[in-house]
Design a protein around this motif. Structure first.
Motif, mmCIF file in Angstrom:
data_model
loop_
_atom_site.group_PDB
_atom_site.id
_atom_site.type_symbol
_atom_site.label_atom_id
_atom_site.label_comp_id
_atom_site.label_asym_id
_atom_site.label_seq_id
_atom_site.Cartn_x
_atom_site.Cartn_y
_atom_site.Cartn_z
ATOM 1 N N GLN A 1 -0.717 2.811 6.751
ATOM 2 C CA GLN A 1 0.677 3.028 6.383
ATOM 3 C C GLN A 1 1.108 2.163 5.198
ATOM 4 O OE1 GLN A 1 2.462 5.496 7.553
ATOM 5 N NE2 GLN A 1 0.722 6.049 8.822
ATOM 6 N N THR A 2 0.694 0.917 5.161
ATOM 7 C CA THR A 2 1.058 0.050 4.034
ATOM 8 C C THR A 2 0.362 0.491 2.754
ATOM 9 O OG1 THR A 2 -0.687 -1.527 4.697
ATOM 10 C CG2 THR A 2 1.555 -1.954 5.479
ATOM 11 N N ASP B 1 2.407 5.152 -3.106
ATOM 12 C CA ASP B 1 3.565 5.961 -3.503
ATOM 13 C C ASP B 1 4.490 5.182 -4.441
ATOM 14 O OD1 ASP B 1 2.717 8.128 -2.085
ATOM 15 O OD2 ASP B 1 4.047 7.818 -0.369
ATOM 16 N N SER B 2 4.696 3.909 -4.148
ATOM 17 C CA SER B 2 5.579 3.100 -4.993
ATOM 18 C C SER B 2 4.964 2.885 -6.372
ATOM 19 C CB SER B 2 5.866 1.749 -4.326
ATOM 20 O OG SER B 2 4.688 0.988 -4.158
ATOM 21 N N LEU B 3 3.655 2.665 -6.439
ATOM 22 C CA LEU B 3 2.989 2.494 -7.731
ATOM 23 C C LEU B 3 3.036 3.789 -8.544
ATOM 24 C CD1 LEU B 3 -0.130 0.375 -6.688
ATOM 25 C CD2 LEU B 3 1.716 -0.357 -8.211
ATOM 26 N N THR B 4 2.862 4.917 -7.868
ATOM 27 C CA THR B 4 2.922 6.204 -8.556
ATOM 28 C C THR B 4 4.313 6.445 -9.138
ATOM 29 O OG1 THR B 4 1.233 7.144 -7.087
ATOM 30 C CG2 THR B 4 2.640 8.687 -8.289
ATOM 31 N N SER B 5 5.356 6.148 -8.358
ATOM 32 C CA SER B 5 6.726 6.304 -8.851
ATOM 33 C C SER B 5 7.007 5.358 -10.010
ATOM 34 C CB SER B 5 7.714 6.037 -7.709
ATOM 35 O OG SER B 5 7.559 6.977 -6.671
ATOM 36 N N CYS C 1 7.351 -2.087 -5.522
ATOM 37 C CA CYS C 1 5.902 -2.315 -5.581
ATOM 38 C C CYS C 1 5.547 -3.717 -5.083
ATOM 39 C CB CYS C 1 5.390 -2.123 -7.001
ATOM 40 S SG CYS C 1 5.399 -0.415 -7.588
ATOM 41 N N GLN C 2 6.305 -4.695 -5.511
ATOM 42 C CA GLN C 2 6.046 -6.071 -5.093
ATOM 43 C C GLN C 2 6.243 -6.247 -3.597
ATOM 44 O OE1 GLN C 2 8.763 -8.182 -7.640
ATOM 45 N NE2 GLN C 2 7.397 -8.131 -9.412
ATOM 46 N N SER C 3 7.272 -5.612 -3.054
ATOM 47 C CA SER C 3 7.536 -5.713 -1.626
ATOM 48 C C SER C 3 6.428 -5.067 -0.800
ATOM 49 C CB SER C 3 8.884 -5.052 -1.295
ATOM 50 O OG SER C 3 9.126 -5.061 0.089
ATOM 51 N N PHE C 4 6.034 -3.859 -1.167
ATOM 52 C CA PHE C 4 4.982 -3.164 -0.432
ATOM 53 C C PHE C 4 3.622 -3.839 -0.632
ATOM 54 C CE2 PHE C 4 7.864 0.668 -0.628
ATOM 55 C CZ PHE C 4 8.108 0.694 0.732
ATOM 56 N N TRP D 1 1.084 -4.989 2.199
ATOM 57 C CA TRP D 1 -0.294 -4.504 2.127
ATOM 58 C C TRP D 1 -1.288 -5.659 2.205
ATOM 59 C CZ3 TRP D 1 -4.147 -4.816 -1.834
ATOM 60 C CH2 TRP D 1 -5.241 -3.964 -1.652
ATOM 61 N N MET D 2 -1.001 -6.760 1.539
ATOM 62 C CA MET D 2 -1.878 -7.925 1.596
ATOM 63 C C MET D 2 -1.930 -8.494 3.015
ATOM 64 S SD MET D 2 -3.371 -8.342 -1.228
ATOM 65 C CE MET D 2 -4.112 -9.898 -0.714
ATOM 66 N N THR D 3 -0.795 -8.470 3.710
ATOM 67 C CA THR D 3 -0.790 -8.903 5.106
ATOM 68 C C THR D 3 -1.694 -8.008 5.945
ATOM 69 O OG1 THR D 3 1.464 -9.770 4.917
ATOM 70 C CG2 THR D 3 0.657 -9.296 7.135
ATOM 71 N N ALA D 4 -1.612 -6.692 5.703
ATOM 72 C CA ALA D 4 -2.459 -5.742 6.429
ATOM 73 C C ALA D 4 -3.939 -5.981 6.123
ATOM 74 C CB ALA D 4 -2.067 -4.314 6.064
#
Length: 236
Positions: free
Chosen positions: A87-88, A94-98, A146-149, A153-156
């Protein structure tokens, strides 16, 4: 009475296992669409371990050893971390694509603005400039997303690495291999998306669309400079 308790516990475990398996497998199938098909059998295999949630930690089924319970519990952990990573990763992609699309739109819009600045009326020029400012604001917001996600993602990623190590130490080799496969796919996809974002940022910087000001003064200054002989442009 002891035999009755064991029958009651067995019936409860069977009922809980059936309910949890249906719930977990249903959620897992919906998330499989974002991951390669080669990983699906691992996902479904790990999902059935959800029945362990019904086992009280103070009791142990007579047919299972502590080692087996620990091994199955570690598999359940890897299943959860795979879901979190999936999910992350999807959110970050998606955020990077946008973000990349917003940059490309601004660069294209700014180029058209520069090419047609001499032909625009003051009202048209003002309207186009307002759109450019909105695009800039949108890019800033998408960059924050992007920074937030990426932080999530790094936590995941870290959780998945710990879960893989725990599963390996517990003897759940298949679960450990599955986590490593998820990690490789996620890191490869994110790396590709980040590369595209870096290239888009470079193009934005080269175009000066992210920090350029009104062009009227620039154009008039350029025209005046063209009429000045080079000898007068030298610095003392």
């Amino acid at each position: 009475m002891a035999a009755y308790r064991r029958k009651l516990l067995a019936a409860g475990l069977s009922c809980a296992s059936s309910f949890i398996n249906r719930s977990v497998c249903s959620q897992s199938r919906r998330r499989l669409t974002v991951l390669p098909a080669v990983l699906r059998k691992h996902w479904m295999t790990l999902s059935v371990t959800g029945a362990l949630c019904a086992v009280p930690f103070t009791q142990k089924p007579e047919s299972l050893s502590h080692e087996e319970l620990v091994r199955r519990a570690s598999s359940l952990v890897t299943d959860s971390t795979n879901t979190f990573l999936s999910q992350t990763t999807l959110a970050l992609l998606d955020s990077l694509t946008s973000y990349v699309k917003a940059i490309n739109s601004l660069v294209s819009l700014h180029k058209q603005y520069v090419d047609s600045i001499r032909k625009l009326s003051p009202a048209e020029e003002e309207a186009v400039w307002q759109v450019i400012l909105q695009q800039r604001h949108g890019i800033i917001q998408r960059q924050k997303d992007c920074q937030s996600f990426e932080s999530c993602w790094m936590t995941a990623i870290n959780l998945s690495e710990v879960a893989a190590e725990a599963a390996f130490n517990a003897g759940a080799d298949q679960a450990s291999v599955s986590v490593h496969a998820y990690l490789q796919v996620a890191q490869s996809q994110v790396k590709h998306a980040q590369t595209l974002a870096i290239e888009a940022e470079k193009e934005l910087k080269d175009s000066k669309a992210g920090d350029s000001k009104r062009l009227q003064n620039t154009l008039s200054t350029t025209e005046e400079d063209e009429d000045i002989p080079d000898a007068y442009l030298r610095e003392d």
